[in-house]
Design an enzyme around this catalytic site. Structure first.
Site, PDB file in Angstrom:
ATOM      1  N   CYS A  89       0.831  -1.196   0.000  1.00  0.00           N
ATOM      2  CA  CYS A  89       0.000   0.000   0.000  1.00  0.00           C
ATOM      3  C   CYS A  89       0.869   1.251   0.000  1.00  0.00           C
ATOM      4  O   CYS A  89       2.028   1.221   0.396  1.00  0.00           O
ATOM      5  CB  CYS A  89      -0.872   0.031   1.248  1.00  0.00           C
ATOM      6  SG  CYS A  89      -1.864  -1.439   1.446  1.00  0.00           S
ATOM      7  N   ARG A 143       4.418   0.781  -6.398  1.00  0.00           N
ATOM      8  CA  ARG A 143       4.370  -0.156  -5.278  1.00  0.00           C
ATOM      9  C   ARG A 143       3.338  -1.262  -5.497  1.00  0.00           C
ATOM     10  O   ARG A 143       3.312  -2.242  -4.767  1.00  0.00           O
ATOM     11  CB  ARG A 143       4.024   0.600  -3.978  1.00  0.00           C
ATOM     12  CG  ARG A 143       5.071   1.621  -3.581  1.00  0.00           C
ATOM     13  CD  ARG A 143       4.566   2.551  -2.502  1.00  0.00           C
ATOM     14  NE  ARG A 143       4.386   1.890  -1.221  1.00  0.00           N
ATOM     15  CZ  ARG A 143       5.347   1.691  -0.331  1.00  0.00           C
ATOM     16  NH1 ARG A 143       6.569   2.085  -0.599  1.00  0.00           N
ATOM     17  NH2 ARG A 143       5.100   1.101   0.814  1.00  0.00           N
ATOM     18  N   GLU A 161      15.901 -22.832 -12.607  1.00  0.00           N
ATOM     19  CA  GLU A 161      15.586 -21.433 -12.347  1.00  0.00           C
ATOM     20  C   GLU A 161      16.773 -20.531 -12.713  1.00  0.00           C
ATOM     21  O   GLU A 161      16.582 -19.454 -13.284  1.00  0.00           O
ATOM     22  CB  GLU A 161      15.180 -21.252 -10.872  1.00  0.00           C
ATOM     23  CG  GLU A 161      14.880 -19.833 -10.445  1.00  0.00           C
ATOM     24  CD  GLU A 161      13.717 -19.169 -11.189  1.00  0.00           C
ATOM     25  OE1 GLU A 161      13.021 -19.842 -11.970  1.00  0.00           O
ATOM     26  OE2 GLU A 161      13.525 -17.953 -10.992  1.00  0.00           O
ATOM     27  N   GLU A 209      16.012 -15.155 -19.763  1.00  0.00           N
ATOM     28  CA  GLU A 209      14.901 -14.209 -19.939  1.00  0.00           C
ATOM     29  C   GLU A 209      15.346 -12.759 -19.856  1.00  0.00           C
ATOM     30  O   GLU A 209      14.775 -11.902 -20.516  1.00  0.00           O
ATOM     31  CB  GLU A 209      13.749 -14.490 -18.961  1.00  0.00           C
ATOM     32  CG  GLU A 209      14.069 -14.233 -17.509  1.00  0.00           C
ATOM     33  CD  GLU A 209      12.900 -14.563 -16.590  1.00  0.00           C
ATOM     34  OE1 GLU A 209      11.752 -14.452 -17.017  1.00  0.00           O
ATOM     35  OE2 GLU A 209      13.160 -14.921 -15.427  1.00  0.00           O
ATOM     36  N   HIS A 212      24.125 -37.744 -22.537  1.00  0.00           N
ATOM     37  CA  HIS A 212      23.248 -38.463 -23.466  1.00  0.00           C
ATOM     38  C   HIS A 212      22.906 -37.598 -24.673  1.00  0.00           C
ATOM     39  O   HIS A 212      21.851 -37.773 -25.276  1.00  0.00           O
ATOM     40  CB  HIS A 212      21.989 -38.941 -22.733  1.00  0.00           C
ATOM     41  CG  HIS A 212      22.312 -39.920 -21.643  1.00  0.00           C
ATOM     42  ND1 HIS A 212      22.630 -41.236 -21.902  1.00  0.00           N
ATOM     43  CD2 HIS A 212      22.442 -39.751 -20.309  1.00  0.00           C
ATOM     44  CE1 HIS A 212      22.907 -41.855 -20.768  1.00  0.00           C
ATOM     45  NE2 HIS A 212      22.811 -40.966 -19.779  1.00  0.00           N
TER      46      HIS A 212
HETATM   47  C1  F6R Z   1      10.108 -15.856 -14.663  1.00  0.00           C
HETATM   48  C2  F6R Z   1       8.714 -15.610 -14.332  1.00  0.00           C
HETATM   49  C3  F6R Z   1       7.685 -16.485 -14.948  1.00  0.00           C
HETATM   50  C4  F6R Z   1       6.526 -16.756 -13.980  1.00  0.00           C
HETATM   51  C5  F6R Z   1       5.402 -17.505 -14.704  1.00  0.00           C
HETATM   52  C6  F6R Z   1       4.255 -17.828 -13.774  1.00  0.00           C
HETATM   53  O1  F6R Z   1      10.959 -14.962 -14.019  1.00  0.00           O
HETATM   54  O2  F6R Z   1       8.390 -14.706 -13.602  1.00  0.00           O
HETATM   55  O3  F6R Z   1       8.232 -17.678 -15.412  1.00  0.00           O
HETATM   56  O4  F6R Z   1       7.010 -17.495 -12.892  1.00  0.00           O
HETATM   57  O5  F6R Z   1       4.935 -16.737 -15.780  1.00  0.00           O
HETATM   58  O6  F6R Z   1       3.656 -16.667 -13.319  1.00  0.00           O
HETATM   59  P1  F6R Z   1       2.721 -16.697 -12.035  1.00  0.00           P
HETATM   60  O7  F6R Z   1       3.570 -17.088 -10.873  1.00  0.00           O
HETATM   61  O8  F6R Z   1       2.197 -15.298 -11.925  1.00  0.00           O
HETATM   62  O9  F6R Z   1       1.654 -17.708 -12.313  1.00  0.00           O
END
Ligand code: F6R
Length: 608
Positions: free
Chosen positions: A2, A27, A481, A488, A504
């Protein structure tokens, strides 16, 4: 999170409030409102959705005359984003108006007490108890009353308050939520953050915990919780507005990475009481937990990666079989959901189309669904049978960091709880795990503070074409990850492989100098992963290893080593991911990419 703004001065207040709130939009919020004293009474306006709706409703503030007011953008925590839950909140006679940022942890108890005394509530928020509590204790002396409620309210708060019988003053107080006071030429302001006041003043004072500010048109006074007058210094802000919104960080992603210790604490602390894990909001009896035969975890992207991690934990610790699915695949594979299945949908936004569709598919098959969601009142939060919120606050950068960390914590807690109920985790085992869990925020901070070293290393790889991430078990989940983060935001091709699978096929891509990030945090798999490191290194790879403190023997086989502090084997993802996030971030910065808004990506993917 908020945002609050307050103004008292010579100008019409409402346009100042709207302008200030617009500077706090970063925010995150889902509704907005303001209250302005017009010389006779306190008028208010509230609107769900964007600030634009509130502006239109009030004709840019023109329909709300008066030169003292408070405004708010709400990011829903307690209660859905609706007009009635939007701030300001009032006492019954509308003589006291309150805006609040933070969470009142003992609001249920306070609400009960006030209800017993005849107070009526018209919202689902925790904030409304503050308005009624102020009314309950009001002596006609605002300062005394504000100080009094500070002893009764637990949790975090920054408050802006107007008392109608003292209309020439705004009161403000904070504990563990940000609050600043701005001293302007033609009025004084309060705000959650500096950008909201910069148009009117650069003279700013940062209020400390449990300090009260009393603002009038021509002066500002500060008091401690005992009501004693205190001296405070004002600073001149030199930053520009953009830098200020990011709290001085160059990008939201970096800011959010730095918020991870707090996010982890916020997601964990309310669910650990007296050495036990209490997840009341699940509303699941021990019998229901014992009846779970299988867990299906369904999510997309990074959220899916947290599910891959927790599969190892649910299976290893609680001995419950787990299937993890990418949501877009799950719904089309004619999934079999047997009796006793629990479907867990993980989503930051709570709006991801494929995850929502998977949830609906699971519900159609009649199994219990549980959403682990960050955005309160989102579609998945509303539709899942059970809901467990991650308390990461709004995430602005498209690439997730802090929500990812919060999702991990929520799943650790669930897995530990399930293991305990199923008799697989002893009291001693639980205490040991909780001890390690509570250390994570400080350990994350330590790793973040090592950013200089990682930045230097990352700068060497801004021209890389391909990067491979390898690991086994949970380290494979971390690799997934780490790889996604890099590709990305830096547009460098990268792939994550289960370390044993590389030979493989994929190993043919390794050339002289190819960067391989090897994650090796699992003791029982350490030697196996080291063998895989040797395989790629003998083919010319440059190996960056992430491993636990003490595993110095890896230095014989890796070219660059990052150590993470010791923790429980199930929690290593929370630590190992930090240097990988920093690495991706600095590669992206070094390449001059748009870190916070990478090309082709959206924060919330609401299409299939
Ligand atoms: C990568 C990323 C995406 C989200 C995915 C799911 O950094 O942010 O891969 O994790 O699009 O999004 P939510 O969690 O909002 O369902």
């Amino acid at each position: 999170m908020c945002g609050i703004v307050g103004y008292i001065g010579e100008r019409p207040a409402a346009p100042v409030l709207l302008d200030g709130l617009s500077k706090l939009e970063y925010r995150g919020y889902d509704s907005a409102g303001m209250a302005v004293y017009d010389g006779e009474k306190i008028n208010f306006a509230k609107a769900t959705g964007r600030l634009k709706v509130l502006s239109e409703l009030t004709h840019d503030g023109e329909t709300m005359p008066g030169s003292a007011g408070i405004g708010h953008t709400r990011w829903a925590t307690h209660g859905a984003p609706t007009d009635s839950n939007a701030h300001p909140h009032f006492n019954k006679e509308r003589t006291i108006a309150v805006v609040h940022n933070g969470i009142i942890e003992n609001y249920v108890k306070l609400k009960k007490k006030l209800t017993d005394k005849g107070y009526e509530f018209c919202s689902e928020t925790d904030t409304e108890v503050v308005a009624h509590l102020l009314d309950y204790y009001y002596t006609g002396e605002p300062l005394e009353t504000v100080a009094k409620i500070m002893h009764r309210v637990e949790g975090s708060y920054a408050l802006g308050i107007i008392f109608m019988d003292h209309p020439d003053v705004i009161y403000s107080v904070r504990k563990d939520s940000p609050l600043i006071v701005g001293r302007g030429k033609d009025g004084n302001l309060i705000a959650s953050d500096v950008p909201a006041v910069l148009k009117y003043t650069r003279e700013v004072c940062f209020i400390e915990n449990e300090e009260i500010a009393k603002l009038s048109r021509d002066g500002i006074e500060f008091f401690n919780v005992d009501g004693d007058l205190i001296e405070k210094d004002f600073k001149t802000i030199e930053w520009d507005i953009n830098a200020a919104e990011k709290g001085g960080y160059e990008h939201f992603m970096l800011k959010e990475m730095y918020e991870q210790p707090k996010t982890v604490r916020d997601t964990m602390n309310p669910r650990i009481k007296d050495g036990q894990i209490i997840i009341d909001e699940l509303g699941m009896t021990e019998e229901e937990i014992r009846a779970i035969r299988k867990i299906h975890i369904i999510a997309c992207g990074s959220a899916y990666h947290t599910g891959v991690t927790s599969k190892y934990i649910f299976e290893g610790l609680a001995r419950i079989p787990v299937e993890v699915d990418v949501a877009s695949e799950f719904r089309y594979r004619n999934p079999i959901l047997e009796e006793g299945a629990l479907v867990i949908i993980i989503s930051q936004s709570g709006e991801t189309a494929d995850s929502l569709a998977a949830l609906r598919e699971a519900k159609a098959q009649g199994v219990t669904t549980l959403g682990i969601v960050n955005v309160v009142g989102s579609s998945i939060a509303r539709e899942a049978d059970k809901i467990m919120y991650t308390w990461a606050g709004p995430e602005i950068a498209v690439a997730t960091t802090k929500a990812y960390s919060a999702q991990l914590i929520a799943q650790y807690l669930l897995a530990m709880k399930f293991a305990q109920v199923k008799g697989r985790l002893s009291e001693d085992g639980l205490s040991e795990m909780l001890r390690d869990l509570k250390r994570l925020p400080d350990q994350i901070e330590l790793l973040l503070n090592n950013k200089g070293r990682i930045q230097k290393f990352a700068n060497r790889y801004i021209a890389a074409k391909d990067v491979f991430f390898i690991g086994r078990g949970i380290d494979y989940a971390i690799s997934l990850e780490g790889s996604l983060k890099l590709k990305e935001i830096s547009y460098i091709h990268s792939e994550a492989y289960a370390a044993g699978e590389l030979k493989h096929g994929t190993i043919s891509l390794i050339e002289d100098g190819t960067l391989v990030a090897a994650v090796a945090t699992q003791d029982e798999l350490f030697k196996k992963t080291v063998s895989n490191i040797v395989e790629v290194r003998t083919r010319g790879a440059f190996v960056m290893a992430v491993t636990n403190e003490g595993n110095t023997e890896i230095e014989k086989n890796a070219d660059y080593v990052i150590y993470i502090p010791q923790t429980n084997k199930y929690f290593t993802n929370s630590l190992a991911i930090i240097p990988l996030q920093l690495f991706s971030y600095y590669v992206s910065v070094g390449k001059g990419c748009d870190v916070d808004k990478p090309r082709n990506l959206a924060k919330s993917v609401t299409v299939e």
